[in-house]
Design an enzyme around this catalytic site. Structure first.
Site, short mmCIF file in Angstrom:
data_model
loop_
_atom_site.label_atom_id
_atom_site.label_comp_id
_atom_site.label_asym_id
_atom_site.label_seq_id
_atom_site.Cartn_x
_atom_site.Cartn_y
_atom_site.Cartn_z
N ASN A 193 -6.28 -0.80 -1.17
CA ASN A 193 -6.71 0.20 -0.20
C ASN A 193 -8.16 0.03 0.25
OD1 ASN A 193 -6.22 2.87 1.28
ND2 ASN A 193 -8.04 3.32 0.06
N HIS B 114 -3.76 0.87 -6.49
CA HIS B 114 -4.07 1.47 -5.20
C HIS B 114 -5.47 1.08 -4.73
CE1 HIS B 114 -5.61 4.73 -2.53
NE2 HIS B 114 -4.49 4.44 -1.92
N ILE C 101 -6.53 8.91 -1.17
CA ILE C 101 -6.82 8.77 0.26
C ILE C 101 -5.88 7.73 0.84
CG2 ILE C 101 -8.54 6.98 -0.02
CD1 ILE C 101 -8.62 9.84 2.56
N HIS D 226 0.82 -1.20 0.00
CA HIS D 226 0.00 0.00 0.00
C HIS D 226 0.86 1.26 0.00
CE1 HIS D 226 -3.19 2.65 2.20
NE2 HIS D 226 -3.17 2.88 0.91
N HIS E 51 1.51 4.99 -2.76
CA HIS E 51 1.65 6.37 -2.27
C HIS E 51 3.04 6.94 -2.51
CE1 HIS E 51 -2.13 7.03 0.10
NE2 HIS E 51 -2.18 5.70 -0.02
#
Length: 886
Positions: free
Chosen positions: A742, A738, A886, A547, A552
């Site tokens: 997520n 993602h 997010i 993740h 990110h």
């Protein structure tokens, strides 16, 4: 969507005004600052005063066809025009948006405009969305997509320039716009000095040197990630904050934990709607705000769940905390903790959160209070015990929140790649005689040949850190889980190996023990614990690597490089920009409260203070081309190349929901990117001669992922294929990858027994009190081993927020305006992309309803929807946002 162009507002006709001069009228859509902050009355009054005294919002047209010889052939400027009726215009469009008329004196020497200069002479900033001109002589409609905060002019060193929605490669840019294009990029790069302020528009790079806080205490010191062979890492956005007093290499942190005074370029901030959603759900995460107070309370009350029914009370709203918590809550969120944030509407929002929290608690009698009710996680919604089955345990490796690690085992016993000179013998101790009876009469060699033996292997990633990790409150293992692919397509666990470092030193290898499946008696309880230790490994690896690192952190350098090197006029900027929405902001929040020293991640995930350092070690093996889904599946041995199969691959686990749906999404993205790029790049030479593109790629490799700059696997960016593959991988990472890792967090891990994040005791050994307790009360022993009450509250509070879609989310196949480009063929290609994604949605629903595909729903009865492209807001376990938002 641009509502002006859809008849919601009347179009303004150009014409001759009194005196015979030609006029061109247009519409400006913006959001006033005071719309976001109703308490900002003084600022609103000041803006009105500024208007009355002639300090208005002006717009000047910049010619795309006529250069001014006196200004280096820059496009000639028209006379300033001013927004009309600022004082009287009310909100006409969707919430917050206002439309203003503007009238330009038409000047033949200006001709067709290609850019517009906006000056804000007001006291406060506003958010400029679009400018649309109607009936421009010789051109017709000219549309500018701005989507930018415009601060008072005295905040800027250079004028604010916005380009029309036409698209140009650098060499095709109309000569009068060239200087404006070049200077805008220079402005966005900054000069690399000074602390950046909210109105700055600078995109620059920095190391992850802001996670530690050595000025607070030596225990909060952390190594700098990035810039060294020992701790390589992708780059983050620079803030320019000064160094700490204790360590000149560590950047000083923003003092208030929940402060929003964290620099990211203003246009990267959450929209006001998303910020409202984010802060509203922060109320649910009250445990985060009150961590120290909760710790003090929990120290006076049991810090354990005594039964699974106790855990279920979290979702029934009946977890009870004693009255001393009331006093703690009433004093725990002082307004003083909220430092002046980057923008006042956010400060007001935080004050609202604080006051609401206080009012919510006001008048509560000093008796037991109910707190922290969470929605029922999907994993226990239909069946409260199915998560414990071996079938579900294996299924979640293919369709759960971390379906990106399982690989085919091609050698037995499993080997280690750790250096034996440092770590000794780390090979697996799983032997054929232990698993032989579970292979349906086959030998291990035959099972391997038939592609039926798989492994979830966390051993090598964790073992180098395990000795240090286990000196904290964590007590865990490095795990290997062996699985057999059954004829019905499900995975059957065969064995779990738990390994510890040798007590006499790393060079002596690992001490390992193998546990076998059982469903009765104490052996069944021990097997449940073995699965829990494997899940702890997987939870930590998921959060840190699958993740955080692989989506990110890996994507932020792309955001920075794109804004620094690709003009808003550039086709690749227009292609990629939607896939970077909100990424820098959510990453900045993460550095402030999640991944920092003493932050929520360290408190709730087993590597504790070594979490980010461990992710740096794994980054050493990160390879950009392998982030492509087909390459990843082949590398893990779960697929093989097959020209006769869809997508050129044949899955060796046919019922692998992540891979099946992922390949459909991957193919749709790839086709869209190829169609788009082929419109602008007719040959490899076009790619090679694109100066902005070459600068972008060079900087991304050498700066953004600078610790990897010498790797031979980087695409050379010399061919159209290099370009399309790079853009496809980038969009895949930011959107589908993602989403897959997520948005299933709360549905699967919101119930911590299913996905424990840490373990606090070793496996009970026969003859010990812990073993006797296991025999007498296995559920209580299980719960005392995995994540405790406080960490559970912290953990599920944050993953509920992270699993949430905002109400204004933009999903894959969507844009926030249909006029993002003026070119018809790319728009047609985008429509085909949308249609293909709609077909993918229909296919997913059909497969989820087909009983043949046992892994798509499973014992817990959660249909696999994590790669279903669209969603409504909230925790839905579906939907692919365009970006890491997010």
């Amino acid at each position: 969507m641009d509502k002006v162009s859809h008849g919601i507002l009347p179009a303004f006709d150009g014409g001759n005004e009194a005196g015979g001069s030609k006029k061109v009228k247009g519409t400006v859509v913006l959001m006033k600052k005071n719309v976001l902050n109703f308490n900002d009355f003084n600022a609103s009054v000041l803006d009105l005063v500024f208007e009355l005294f002639g300090q208005k919002v002006s717009l000047q047209l910049v010619s795309a066809v006529h250069g001014d010889p006196e200004k280096g052939l820059r496009g000639k400027l028209g006379k300033p025009a001013y927004l009309e009726d600022w004082i009287t215009t009310s909100t006409l469009l969707k919430a917050g948006d206002s439309a203003f008329m503007v009238t330009f004196d038409w000047d033949e020497e200006v001709g067709v405009p290609g850019a517009i200069i906006v000056q804000n002479k007001h006291h406060r900033q506003f958010y400029l969305k679009t400018v649309t001109l109607e009936d421009v002589p010789g051109e017709g409609r000219v549309h500018f997509v701005c989507n930018s905060w415009v601060y008072p002019a005295d905040r800027y060193k250079k004028e604010r320039v916005f380009f029309s929605n036409k698209t140009y490669l650098p060499g095709q840019t109309p000569a009068p716009l060239v200087k404006y294009r070049e200077e805008e990029l220079v402005n966005l790069r900054g000069d690399g000095t000074g602390e950046l302020q909210e109105w700055d528009r600078v995109y620059d790079y920095a190391y992850y040197n802001d996670l530690g806080n050595p000025d607070k205490d030596a225990k909060y010191a952390r190594p700098v990630l990035g810039g060294s062979a020992e701790y390589p890492y992708p780059r983050r956005g620079r803030t320019g904050r000064p160094p700490t007093k204790t360590d000149p290499n560590t950047e000083r942190r923003v003092p208030a934990l929940m402060s929003l005074d964290i620099y990211v370029p203003r246009d990267e901030w959450f929209s006001h709607l998303k910020m409202s959603d984010f802060l509203a759900y922060a109320l649910k995460a009250v445990a985060q705000l009150l961590k120290r107070k909760l710790e003090s309370v929990c120290a006076k009350t049991p810090n354990e769940f005594d039964s699974f029914e106790d855990v279920l009370k979290l979702y029934k709203g009946s977890i009870k905390l004693a009255s001393p918590l009331l006093e703690s809550l009433e004093e725990s969120i002082p307004l003083e903790m909220i430092k002046e944030p980057c923008c006042a509407e956010n400060k007001t929002a935080w004050r609202t959160v604080v006051e609401f929290s206080r009012k919510m608690l006001a008048g509560v009698t000093p008796a037991l209070i109910r707190l922290l009710k969470y929605p029922m996680p999907q994993v226990i919604k239909e069946n409260k015990t199915a998560w414990r089955t071996d079938v579900e345990f294996g299924r979640e490796m293919l369709a759960g929140v971390n379906p990106v690690l399982i690989r085919r085992l091609e050698e037995f016993p499993p080997a280690s790649k750790l250096d034996p000179k440092i770590y000794g013998n780390q090979s697996s101790t799983i032997r054929e005689e232990l698993i032989q009876k579970q292979l349906n009469g086959l030998t291990v060699k035959q099972v391997i040949k038939k592609n039926k033996l798989f492994i979830l292997d966390h051993h090598d990633a964790i073992m180098p850190y395990l000795r240090r990790i286990n000196t904290t409150t964590t007590k865990t293992y490095a795990t290997r889980t062996l699985l057999f692919l059954k004829d019905d397509g499900t995975l059957k666990p065969l064995a779990i190996e738990l390994s510890l470092p040798h007590p006499e030193g790393d060079e002596f290898g690992a001490i390992s023990k193998v546990y076998m499946p059982a469903d009765q008696g104490v052996e069944g309880s021990i097997w449940q614990l073995a699965k829990a230790y494997a899940a702890v490994n997987d939870s930590g690896y998921h959060q840190l690597i699958s993740h955080w690192l692989n989506t990110h952190a890996a994507i932020e350098p792309f955001v920075i490089a794109t804004n620094r090197q690709l003009s808003a006029l550039h086709p690749i900027y227009k292609l990629l920009h939607p896939h970077f929405r909100d990424t820098m902001t959510i990453n900045a929040f993460a550095r402030q409260i999640l991944i920092n020293a003493g932050g929520i991640l360290e408190a709730t995930v087993f590597p504790a203070k070594y979490a980010m350092e461990m992710s740096s070690a794994v980054y050493k093996n990160w390879i950009f081309p392998e982030q492509a889904l087909p390459a990843d599946l082949i590398k893990r041995g779960v697929a093989v190349e097959d020209a006769n199969s869809p997508h050129g691959l044949r899955l060796l686990i046919e019922d692998y929901p992540y891979a099946v749906d992922g390949l459909e999404i991957w193919s749709a993205i790839k086709t869209w990117v190829e169609d788009y790029c082929s419109f602008y790049y007719k040959s490899d030479e076009t790619v090679q001669k694109d100066e902005e593109l070459q600068s972008w790629w060079k900087e991304l490799v050498e700066e953004g992922h600078g610790d990897k700059k010498d790797e031979p696997w980087w695409p050379k960016m010399q061919t159209v294929k290099d370009l399309t593959e790079t853009c496809t991988i980038t969009i895949w990472i930011a959107s589908a990858l993602h989403a897959a890792v997520n948005f299933g967090q709360y549905p699967y891990a919101g119930y911590l027994p299913n996905r424990p994040t840490l373990s606090r005791r070793y496996m009970p050994e026969e003859g010990t009190p812990e073993f006797e307790e296991l025999k007498q009360n296995p559920d209580k022993t299980f719960l005392k081993t995995i994540t405790a009450q406080l960490q559970t509250l912290l953990g599920i509070s944050i993953i509920e927020i992270l699993s949430m879609h905002s109400t204004d989310e933009v999903y894959l196949g969507q844009r926030d305006t249909h006029e993002w480009t003026a070119d018809a063929e790319p728009l047609e290609a985008f429509e085909r992309f949308q249609k293909k994604l709609g077909e993918v949605e229909e296919r997913i629903m059909r497969m989820n309803g087909d009983k043949r595909w046992r892994n798509r729903v499973g014992p817990v009865e959660i249909p696999y929807m994590l790669l279903y492209p669209t969603s409504e807001g909230g925790v839905t376990a579906k939907g692919i946002p365009n970006s890491v938002s997010i």
